[in-house]
Scaffold this active site. Sequence first.
Site, short mmCIF file in Angstrom:
data_model
loop_
_atom_site.label_atom_id
_atom_site.label_comp_id
_atom_site.label_asym_id
_atom_site.label_seq_id
_atom_site.Cartn_x
_atom_site.Cartn_y
_atom_site.Cartn_z
N ASN A 33 54.26 -0.12 -47.91
CA ASN A 33 53.01 -0.97 -48.13
C ASN A 33 52.59 -1.06 -49.64
OD1 ASN A 33 52.98 -1.32 -45.06
ND2 ASN A 33 51.57 -0.11 -44.97
N ASN A 156 48.09 11.19 -48.27
CA ASN A 156 47.85 10.20 -46.96
C ASN A 156 48.00 11.23 -45.80
OD1 ASN A 156 47.19 7.92 -45.67
ND2 ASN A 156 49.04 6.73 -46.02
N GLY A 215 33.27 2.68 -51.25
CA GLY A 215 33.75 2.59 -52.60
C GLY A 215 34.73 3.64 -53.07
N GLY A 241 44.70 1.77 -47.81
CA GLY A 241 44.76 2.91 -49.07
C GLY A 241 46.03 2.49 -49.83
N ASP A 242 46.98 2.08 -49.19
CA ASP A 242 48.26 1.74 -49.67
C ASP A 242 47.80 0.83 -50.79
OD1 ASP A 242 49.12 3.72 -48.06
OD2 ASP A 242 49.72 2.04 -46.57
#
Length: 301
Positions: A33, A156, A215, A241-242
């Site tokens: 991703n 992750n 944020g 997140g990617d």
Amino acid sequence: MIVVAGEALIDLVPQGPGALAALQPALGGGPYNTAVALGRLGSPAAFCSRVSYDAFGEALLDRLRATGVDVASVQRGAEPTTLAVATVGADGSAAYSFYVDGTADRLFTAPAVLPPGTRAVSFGTCSLVLEPGASAYEELMRAAAEQGVFTALDPNIRAGLIPDADAYRTRFKSWLPSVSLLKLSEEDARWLGGTPQEWLAAGPAAVVITRGGDGLTAFTVGGEYSVPGERVEVVDTIGAGDTVNAALLHGLAARDGLSAQALAALGPEGWTGLLGFAARAAAVTCSRAGAEPPYAHELEG
């Protein structure tokens, strides 16, 4: 060239409630991703992995090519593609169970050289857990750092894949001297049990922590910088997140910031601009189903 090293897999995403809901296959994997997001943002990017010859593997590579990502460093194998079954919560958050035994990406071997013009290499997720590939990615990370290449790490955490949590935490700490930029979520930080200050002291020039809709915060030796999240109607958080990883690397490249020295000199205005860009990019991804990161034109202005 920004190289992304790690797994490519198929996410099986439920199309309704309940354990027996129909599953829709989607192209995924954290590093995959990130590579797609870099391509969509317009960064020259390459993917370094091992991908199956099966139909899923061909589809994974087709998307990378269509996004402009260089796949010359992708190794191939006859083993099947890894599958990840997603569960999406009421708030759009995603959890995963994995089918990884005997899959192609686990047999990755470290390449002798990086692609020409490599300025940064990004690592993370399952590829740093599943052996024997994990040791090969670790070898590549250390070699890149020794050559002075900027390295980014997003652990992750997928706890269900980690058989020995304490051993993984120890291994994570051993990577930090080879890491330029560490990015992780609040949940990952809690699971790992450390602090940004401890991690900075071990090697990275900056640590970025994502806080979902609240944020992002960057920690550096020179200061701490935060931006709020972008408000958006969340469909799901798959790939958010990617997207942050890609946006940070893309933004740093645009600022000529892909070095430890440049990170240290970025300053408040540079950091808030970079983090704000990453927050906007992640919000776009969250606003649509699956890992669908934004194109550059969607973030203009």
